[in-house]
Design a protein around this motif. Sequence first.
Motif, mmCIF file in Angstrom:
data_model
loop_
_atom_site.group_PDB
_atom_site.id
_atom_site.type_symbol
_atom_site.label_atom_id
_atom_site.label_comp_id
_atom_site.label_asym_id
_atom_site.label_seq_id
_atom_site.Cartn_x
_atom_site.Cartn_y
_atom_site.Cartn_z
ATOM 1 N N LEU A 179 0.828 -1.194 0.000
ATOM 2 C CA LEU A 179 0.000 0.000 0.000
ATOM 3 C C LEU A 179 0.871 1.257 0.000
ATOM 4 O O LEU A 179 1.642 1.479 0.948
ATOM 5 N N PRO A 180 0.767 2.089 -1.034
ATOM 6 C CA PRO A 180 1.567 3.318 -1.096
ATOM 7 C C PRO A 180 1.249 4.269 0.050
ATOM 8 O O PRO A 180 0.120 4.316 0.559
ATOM 9 N N THR A 181 2.266 5.034 0.435
ATOM 10 C CA THR A 181 2.123 6.032 1.489
ATOM 11 C C THR A 181 2.735 7.352 1.022
ATOM 12 O O THR A 181 3.374 7.418 -0.030
ATOM 13 N N ARG A 182 2.544 8.371 1.832
ATOM 14 C CA ARG A 182 3.195 9.646 1.539
ATOM 15 C C ARG A 182 4.712 9.478 1.537
ATOM 16 O O ARG A 182 5.421 10.008 0.685
ATOM 17 N N GLU A 183 5.215 8.722 2.518
ATOM 18 C CA GLU A 183 6.661 8.522 2.619
ATOM 19 C C GLU A 183 7.227 7.793 1.407
ATOM 20 O O GLU A 183 8.352 8.076 0.972
ATOM 21 N N SER A 184 6.468 6.853 0.852
ATOM 22 C CA SER A 184 6.957 6.103 -0.314
ATOM 23 C C SER A 184 6.715 6.849 -1.623
ATOM 24 O O SER A 184 6.930 6.304 -2.704
ATOM 25 N N ASP A 185 6.219 8.085 -1.519
ATOM 26 C CA ASP A 185 5.945 8.925 -2.693
ATOM 27 C C ASP A 185 4.941 8.261 -3.628
ATOM 28 O O ASP A 185 5.063 8.320 -4.849
ATOM 29 N N GLY A 186 3.970 7.585 -3.025
ATOM 30 C CA GLY A 186 2.922 6.958 -3.820
ATOM 31 C C GLY A 186 3.329 5.671 -4.494
ATOM 32 O O GLY A 186 2.584 5.158 -5.337
ATOM 33 N N LYS A 187 4.478 5.116 -4.131
ATOM 34 C CA LYS A 187 4.941 3.873 -4.750
ATOM 35 C C LYS A 187 4.696 2.695 -3.817
ATOM 36 O O LYS A 187 4.810 2.811 -2.602
ATOM 37 N N ALA A 188 4.376 1.548 -4.402
ATOM 38 C CA ALA A 188 4.093 0.351 -3.606
ATOM 39 C C ALA A 188 5.383 -0.419 -3.354
ATOM 40 O O ALA A 188 5.552 -1.561 -3.768
ATOM 41 N N ASN A 189 6.316 0.224 -2.665
ATOM 42 C CA ASN A 189 7.621 -0.379 -2.400
ATOM 43 C C ASN A 189 7.916 -0.285 -0.912
ATOM 44 O O ASN A 189 7.992 0.815 -0.352
ATOM 45 N N LEU A 190 8.079 -1.445 -0.268
ATOM 46 C CA LEU A 190 8.259 -1.462 1.182
ATOM 47 C C LEU A 190 9.514 -0.735 1.621
ATOM 48 O O LEU A 190 9.534 -0.074 2.660
ATOM 49 N N HIS A 191 10.588 -0.858 0.839
ATOM 50 C CA HIS A 191 11.850 -0.240 1.221
ATOM 51 C C HIS A 191 11.775 1.283 1.161
ATOM 52 O O HIS A 191 12.566 1.971 1.805
ATOM 53 N N GLN A 192 10.825 1.800 0.400
ATOM 54 C CA GLN A 192 10.670 3.247 0.297
ATOM 55 C C GLN A 192 9.613 3.774 1.260
ATOM 56 O O GLN A 192 9.336 4.968 1.288
ATOM 57 N N GLY A 193 9.009 2.873 2.060
ATOM 58 C CA GLY A 193 8.066 3.317 3.081
ATOM 59 C C GLY A 193 6.620 2.937 2.866
ATOM 60 O O GLY A 193 5.734 3.436 3.568
ATOM 61 N N ALA A 194 6.332 2.058 1.901
ATOM 62 C CA ALA A 194 4.964 1.567 1.723
ATOM 63 C C ALA A 194 4.618 0.596 2.851
ATOM 64 O O ALA A 194 5.498 0.039 3.511
ATOM 65 N N VAL A 195 3.338 0.398 3.055
ATOM 66 C CA VAL A 195 2.858 -0.562 4.053
ATOM 67 C C VAL A 195 2.657 -1.920 3.375
ATOM 68 O O VAL A 195 2.092 -1.997 2.284
ATOM 69 N N GLY A 196 3.133 -2.980 4.015
ATOM 70 C CA GLY A 196 2.875 -4.326 3.529
ATOM 71 C C GLY A 196 1.821 -4.990 4.400
ATOM 72 O O GLY A 196 1.972 -5.043 5.625
#
Length: 327
Positions: A179-196
């Motif tokens: 799930l994309p987040t503000r921290e992941s800049d809208g990307k679905a990537n866990l290492h960039q801050g998305a929620v798994g």
Amino acid sequence: MFAAAKTLRSAGVLGLNERNSELIMRLNPRRLYPRVDDKALTKELAMAADMAVPELYGIIENQREVRNFAAIVAEWDSFVVKPAQGSGGDGILVVTERGRRKRDAFRLSSGTLISEAEIAHHISNIISGQYSLSGNPDKALIEYCVQFDPVFAKVSYQGVPDIRVIVYRGYPTMAMVRLPTRESDGKANLHQGAVGAGVDMGLGETLSGVLKNSIVDEHPDTGALIAGLRVPQWDFILRSSARCYEVTGLGYLGVDMVIDRQLGPLILEMNARPGLSIQIANRAGLARRIARIDEIYDPEARPVARARIARREFPAARQTTMPFDAA
């Protein structure tokens, strides 16, 4: 440290060295890597197998062709630009609409307005290999921008959520929704801050989530509950993931899918070296599930049967929960 390692082993957690030596090296012949490392080839193979993928608008393969960008997207207001050999979401631009006043201005999923010249410069960087796995020259894919299913609207920030399914010897083994987040800049990537968020394989329903090193019950930006969401067309997703074994020939792979509100599930990409953080999202170990598949493995089983077995064997109610503190 040793006590934590013992706890993780007893919970059936798959470690990095074991993944590399026992799964990737043993089950994934290197000659087959291009089938998943090159997204253009992956798309071609999936389409040949009559599997749904985002429509490809065009490919830019060299610096001379960068000038073709405007013509490729002339009839599209939204689209995605991505490196064919990129990884981890790096180098992907998601354009959601054109500028209201100028046709050569584009709005990204983050809300930022970007010019045609800036996108052309980005494509030039892709071609030069800035985002490729090997650092070698690459090509840029321009494709359909997925309009994600509204079931995820309250647990996603701007970007498109995706579903990662681990497939072992053709059997779907574990899954999560990213799930994309503000921290992941809208990307679905866990290492960039998305929620798994782990997924109950039996029900196709989300479990609790993980954000970096913390268990979370709510999405950090929207405040919506993560658990309890039913993934649409779960049977189809499992069957499609199982079919990717025949498409790629890889015995251990990650299949990434998105759910478009009109087109349904689409194969986004595949990965010959899927990471292990999916175990944290599910709070369950992969090693125990892999061992079970080895016990019941049937070389004659078709994808439909393998998907059905995955639902039967790996419901959340039957899993041993991994202690998060030990992870």
